[in-house]
Design a protein around this motif. Structure first.
Motif, PDB file in Angstrom:
ATOM      1  N   GLN A  14      11.582  45.113  15.225  1.00 31.16           N
ATOM      2  CA  GLN A  14      11.615  45.237  16.673  1.00 31.16           C
ATOM      3  C   GLN A  14      12.519  44.146  17.253  1.00 31.16           C
ATOM      4  O   GLN A  14      12.560  43.025  16.731  1.00 31.16           O
ATOM      5  CB  GLN A  14      10.214  45.077  17.256  1.00 31.16           C
ATOM      6  N   PRO A  15      13.249  44.435  18.317  1.00 26.40           N
ATOM      7  CA  PRO A  15      14.022  43.367  18.969  1.00 26.40           C
ATOM      8  C   PRO A  15      13.104  42.204  19.333  1.00 26.40           C
ATOM      9  O   PRO A  15      11.965  42.407  19.770  1.00 26.40           O
ATOM     10  CB  PRO A  15      14.594  44.051  20.213  1.00 26.40           C
ATOM     11  N   LYS A  17      13.039  40.317  21.743  1.00 26.85           N
ATOM     12  CA  LYS A  17      12.604  40.329  23.143  1.00 26.85           C
ATOM     13  C   LYS A  17      11.308  41.117  23.302  1.00 26.85           C
ATOM     14  O   LYS A  17      10.448  40.762  24.123  1.00 26.85           O
ATOM     15  CB  LYS A  17      13.701  40.923  24.031  1.00 26.85           C
ATOM     16  N   ASN A  18      11.152  42.180  22.499  1.00 23.10           N
ATOM     17  CA  ASN A  18       9.907  42.965  22.547  1.00 23.10           C
ATOM     18  C   ASN A  18       8.734  42.171  21.998  1.00 23.10           C
ATOM     19  O   ASN A  18       7.616  42.245  22.509  1.00 23.10           O
ATOM     20  CB  ASN A  18      10.070  44.261  21.756  1.00 23.10           C
ATOM     21  N   GLU A  27      11.309  36.245  29.204  1.00 21.11           N
ATOM     22  CA  GLU A  27      12.616  36.251  28.547  1.00 21.11           C
ATOM     23  C   GLU A  27      13.430  35.002  28.842  1.00 21.11           C
ATOM     24  O   GLU A  27      14.215  34.542  28.003  1.00 21.11           O
ATOM     25  CB  GLU A  27      13.393  37.499  28.980  1.00 21.11           C
ATOM     26  N   LEU A  32      18.145  33.058  22.035  1.00 19.68           N
ATOM     27  CA  LEU A  32      18.299  34.060  20.983  1.00 19.68           C
ATOM     28  C   LEU A  32      19.188  33.561  19.847  1.00 19.68           C
ATOM     29  O   LEU A  32      20.232  32.961  20.071  1.00 19.68           O
ATOM     30  CB  LEU A  32      18.874  35.345  21.565  1.00 19.68           C
ATOM     31  N   GLY A  34      20.590  35.859  17.423  1.00 20.27           N
ATOM     32  CA  GLY A  34      20.727  37.247  17.013  1.00 20.27           C
ATOM     33  C   GLY A  34      19.661  38.103  17.663  1.00 20.27           C
ATOM     34  O   GLY A  34      19.033  37.718  18.656  1.00 20.27           O
ATOM     35  N   ASN A  35      19.419  39.283  17.089  1.00 17.84           N
ATOM     36  CA  ASN A  35      18.479  40.245  17.684  1.00 17.84           C
ATOM     37  C   ASN A  35      17.031  40.031  17.258  1.00 17.84           C
ATOM     38  O   ASN A  35      16.124  40.542  17.916  1.00 17.84           O
ATOM     39  CB  ASN A  35      18.889  41.676  17.309  1.00 17.84           C
ATOM     40  N   TYR A  36      16.794  39.286  16.170  1.00 17.68           N
ATOM     41  CA  TYR A  36      15.455  39.267  15.586  1.00 17.68           C
ATOM     42  C   TYR A  36      14.872  37.864  15.423  1.00 17.68           C
ATOM     43  O   TYR A  36      13.819  37.706  14.817  1.00 17.68           O
ATOM     44  CB  TYR A  36      15.480  39.985  14.226  1.00 17.68           C
ATOM     45  N   LYS A  37      15.543  36.860  15.939  1.00 15.81           N
ATOM     46  CA  LYS A  37      15.038  35.491  15.899  1.00 15.81           C
ATOM     47  C   LYS A  37      15.319  34.843  17.243  1.00 15.81           C
ATOM     48  O   LYS A  37      16.316  35.150  17.892  1.00 15.81           O
ATOM     49  CB  LYS A  37      15.734  34.665  14.804  1.00 15.81           C
ATOM     50  N   ALA A  38      14.445  33.941  17.639  1.00 22.08           N
ATOM     51  CA  ALA A  38      14.688  33.197  18.873  1.00 22.08           C
ATOM     52  C   ALA A  38      13.969  31.861  18.815  1.00 22.08           C
ATOM     53  O   ALA A  38      12.917  31.737  18.175  1.00 22.08           O
ATOM     54  CB  ALA A  38      14.212  33.989  20.090  1.00 22.08           C
TER      55      ALA A  38
END
Length: 555
Positions: A14-15, A17-18, A27, A32, A34-38
């Motif tokens: 899942q992204p 952010k979700n 948010e 971020l 990338g798309n899968y780590k933050a």
């Protein structure tokens, strides 16, 4: 069954952010990767500070075999199971080191259908936190040696420099080295060495600091050397704190990822528990307790290591466990009953019963020394027989302790619902938790309390060097610090060959190190090394990357 990395690569993530939305993280607090780590901006802590804390479930284990008993898998599985039961849950884990990833154990992001994702990135460079710690540590080392060459205003005694260098790869050749060879401009010749990054005091500081201000204060307190008069020289004396803090400005922020089943997970900090304090950061766990009703965290190795250090070091900074999941495996019980590791898949009820002494001591310590509710989690392996499982369950019931079969590796959260429900019940039990010793006790009294009351030793002996260092540390005003005992993970004792629950033995403290910045005193025992070596056939031999970018062999 597919390999761990094959399972991970087959998952649709899942992204991030979700995942953040599920964890009630706005948010604007995400950074971020990338798309899968933050990373999570620390200002979120102020926003949620007034919220009540959730319940903290601590996952530990019995004394393991060399390959480990699935403690991280179990922690992930519990979080997934609580999610299936409709609970708002967060997971808090340590960051994997490249040492074991390419060494004996392979990756440390869980296994089977209880993993944190993206598994390959978490096991490798992740968001760069461990590398940032290496850089900050080695910058300080370089500044120490540069100061000596550039006039030595602080009158540092070169042979009393105690700040070594670090790297995040197991390399036994670097344990003891000579530096400064060459011409006069190449520095002062002296003995030194490397530790693995997860043993760095800066790793401990990162995990114990409350914020950037606290981090800088702790960095300044690091003792790097002693001068010609025997007085300590601190990192702040070298004016190194600001630059080190800059290198750590992003590393101090916890990392948000997800489990296979989409539960939010904070992965932050990675000290080993056999040579350091073995638990993820206070920042991550305290934040998770404000964001979720239930938080699952784990400590390294068995309860005599990671758990003891969590209770006696970490919890003095404002955390308190509400219940403990104690992971046991049939194979580890047989290992402690005398079965060689190559025969652990064979049924052996007599050895199993003999090995239960190890599990019983861990249960006793958690319930009677630290006064915590306990649930034994039997981590099922494919070779386990029904008869063997029945023996362990019967013993647990005789001891009056909750027990549940865990199949989270094979079945994910669904394989841990029985365990999760037992833990929910344990959370309703009385909790008289308190650390083992008061800080007012002497350093020797603290070491001896852990040795006799947790390890089961008859007493403690000290080398002359350790005795002298303890006296010096006390004279310097650090006698009120807790102790962090560096000890083998393979035994309750300081001898890895002693299995089960040995008694009548004596713990030998061979060296003592002051970590004033972290806020504890390290006592090194037995053959424990702060720089591991690679095995005969390291996991690195099996790791590769295909032409399409797919990583293979990573556990």
């Amino acid at each position: 069954m597919l390999s761990d990395i094959e399972i991970a690569q087959a998952c649709k993530l899942q992204p991030i952010k979700n995942i953040a939305q599920k964890a009630d993280i706005p948010e604007e607090y995400l950074e971020l990767y990338g798309n899968y780590k933050a990373k999570i901006n620390l200002s979120l802590r102020e926003k949620v500070a007034s919220r009540p804390n959730g319940k903290l479930i601590y996952v530990t284990a019995m004394t393991p075999t060399p390959a480990g008993e699935g403690k991280t898998c179990t922690a992930i599985g519990i979080a997934q199971a609580l999610g299936l039961l409709g609970k708002k849950v967060m997971l808090c884990l340590r960051e994997p080191s490249l040492g074991p990833t390419f060494g004996v154990k392979g990756g440390a992001a869980g296994g089977g259908y209880s993993q944190v994702l993206p598994m390959d990135e978490i096991n490798l460079h992740f968001t760069g936190d461990i590398h940032a710690i290496s850089a900050a540590h080695n910058l300080l080392a370089a500044m120490v040696d540069n100061h000596i060459v550039q006039g030595n205003e602080l009158r540092i005694e070169p042979k009393r420099v105690v700040w070594r260098r670090v790297m995040d790869i197991s390399d036994r050749q670097l344990r003891n080295i000579i530096i400064g060879l060459g011409s006069k401009g190449d520095g002062v010749i002296r003995e030194s060495g490397f530790d693995i990054t997860v043993a760095s005091e800066i790793m401990a500081i990162l995990c114990l600091a409350n914020d950037m201000e606290d981090l800088k204060v702790r960095l300044g307190r690091i003792v790097v050397a002693y001068n010609v008069d025997g007085e300590p020289v601190y990192a702040k004396d070298l004016k190194a704190v600001g630059a080190m803090a800059v290198l750590l400005k992003d590393a101090i922020k916890p990392n948000l990822v997800q489990t296979i089943e989409g539960q939010p997970a904070l992965i932050h900090g990675g000290p080993f528990a056999n040579i350091a304090h073995g638990n993820n950061s206070i920042i991550a766990t305290s934040l998770a307790l404000k964001l979720a009703d239930y938080v699952v965290t784990e400590g390294g190795f068995a309860s005599d290591l990671g758990a003891e250090k969590f209770f006696d070091i970490v919890c003095r900074n404002g955390l308190k466990p509400d219940a403990v999941a104690l992971v046991a495996s049939i194979r580890a019980l047989k290992f402690h009953g005398g079965v060689p590791k190559e025969n652990l898949s064979e049924e052996n009820l007599e050895a199993l019963k003999k090995g239960l002494a190890n599990l019983e001591r861990h249960i006793h310590n958690l319930r009677n020394v630290y006064h915590l509710p306990v649930v034994v989690a039997i981590n099922r392996f494919p070779s386990d027989t029904d008869a063997e499982i029945a023996v362990v369950k019967t013993k647990c019931r005789e001891l009056g302790v909750r027990v549940a079969l865990s199949e989270v590796v094979a079945r994910g959260g669904a394989g841990g619902t029985e365990l999760a429900e037992e833990l929910l019940q344990a959370l309703t039990e009385s909790n008289g938790f308190q650390p083992l010793y008061p800080l007012s006790a002497s350093l020797k009294e603290k070491i001896e309390a852990v040795a006799t009351k947790v390890y089961g030793a008859a007493g403690v002996t000290y080398t002359k060097e350790a005795e002298a260092t303890l006296q010096k540390i006390t004279q310097l005003g650090y006698g009120d610090l807790p102790v962090c005992i560096a000890k083998t993970q393979m035994s309750f004792s300081d001898n890895p060959a002693l299995k089960g629950a040995p008694t009548g033995w004596t713990l030998t403290v061979r060296e003592v190190r002051l970590q004033a910045g972290a806020g504890f005193v390290v006592a090194l025992t037995g053959p424990i090394m702060t720089m591991p070596g690679l095995p005969k056939n390291p996991a690195a031999e099996r790791v590769d990357i295909l032409l399409d970018g797919t990583i293979v062999g990573l556990f």
